[in-house]
Design an enzyme around this catalytic site. Sequence first.
Site, PDB file in Angstrom:
ATOM      1  CG  ASP A  14      -0.250   0.124   2.532  1.00  0.00           C
ATOM      2  OD1 ASP A  14       0.727  -0.623   2.750  1.00  0.00           O
ATOM      3  OD2 ASP A  14      -0.657   0.964   3.359  1.00  0.00           O
ATOM      4  CD  GLU A  25       4.026   0.916   7.269  1.00  0.00           C
ATOM      5  OE1 GLU A  25       4.802   1.247   8.180  1.00  0.00           O
ATOM      6  OE2 GLU A  25       3.764   1.665   6.300  1.00  0.00           O
TER       7      GLU A  25
END
Length: 383
Positions: free
Chosen positions: A74, A137
């Site tokens: 991400d 994250e």
Amino acid sequence: MVIDPVTLSQELISFPSITPTDNGAISFLSDILSQYGFTCHILDFGDDTVTVRNLYAYRGTEEGPNLCFAGHTDVVKTGDLTKWKFDPFSGHIEDDILYGRGAVDMKSAICAFIAAVSRINFNEVPGSISFLISGDEEGDHFQYGTPSVLKWLNENNHKIDYCIIGEPTSKSFLGDTIKVGRRGSVHFKIICNGIQGHVAYPHFAENPIDNMVSILYKICNTTFDTGNEYFQPSNCEIVSVDTGNTSKNVIPDTIVAHINIRYNNIHTAESLFDIINNICAQVTPKYQLLQSVSGEPFFNQPNQYSDMLSSAIKKVTGQDAIASTSGGVSDSRFIKNVCPVIEFGLKNETAHKIDEHVPVKEIYQLADIYTEFIKQFFNLSTT
């Protein structure tokens, strides 16, 4: 067949995996690793509002140690697209520089480690290599990323003996810094209450701003500690102060302040709560104090594996790496509860910025460093 880490980075960057949306990035990595003999588990965790897609992949024997690479696919939002030189999800290379969201943080590091693994003869590996890739994250749903994968690993009897995270740790040049620990992060919400009234009649009101100013002054002038050999002094920053009052002639009845403390291993979140709570109580009884802990500090003593990484960096770049605990929190705060963890990756100068970029030379160097580290970890031939 050996993988080209730059080409793979371009492909991975092309997936617009803005946290917590995956948009195919995890499946892409799973397909690549499957081709290289890895057993892959795509793991979806979440609730009624969000689903985070993660990956755990492993190859090798259970009889020896497991070396895990951890990372995240991400990325943060792009910001104003008109300010980018190139499409942030094009993986464009210009003048031997790769541009794109995630080029630094941290898709290129994932690809560099995959490239390193593609160079390894697994018949010689006395153990196993694994990938723990989180789909969140950077965002607010991180609990459905690495923490949930670690829980799944435990429930399914998968072990990790040592972990390297590909966060961009380098500062001035590739290989100058490795992270052997992290500071803790705790957030405090301070609420001071008063009595609303007209500004012309303050004797009929009680302005909570006065007490908040005194509290924040005391906090800002508090020396929490002076640091130690491995950590810098703990640091407090005021994040916001707000009354929610838009009227120019009204004394507000409430004021809210948010502060964040990045702290070393001299403190715990509990000890810092006691300090802040005591300061508030010295000023006024009309307050509330709420606490949110992102992660406690931790430190891994230098060991043979961190020495191996330093040796690999020296061999590839000719530079000596320093061990550091600076910076923000990362998924190491979860993994350190399972096994020793170290962090090493690209330069972090353009992480999260417009025109995030990395020289392609440094991606190749990072793959070389990871390759050398893997060989030293498993005592393989380094020729």
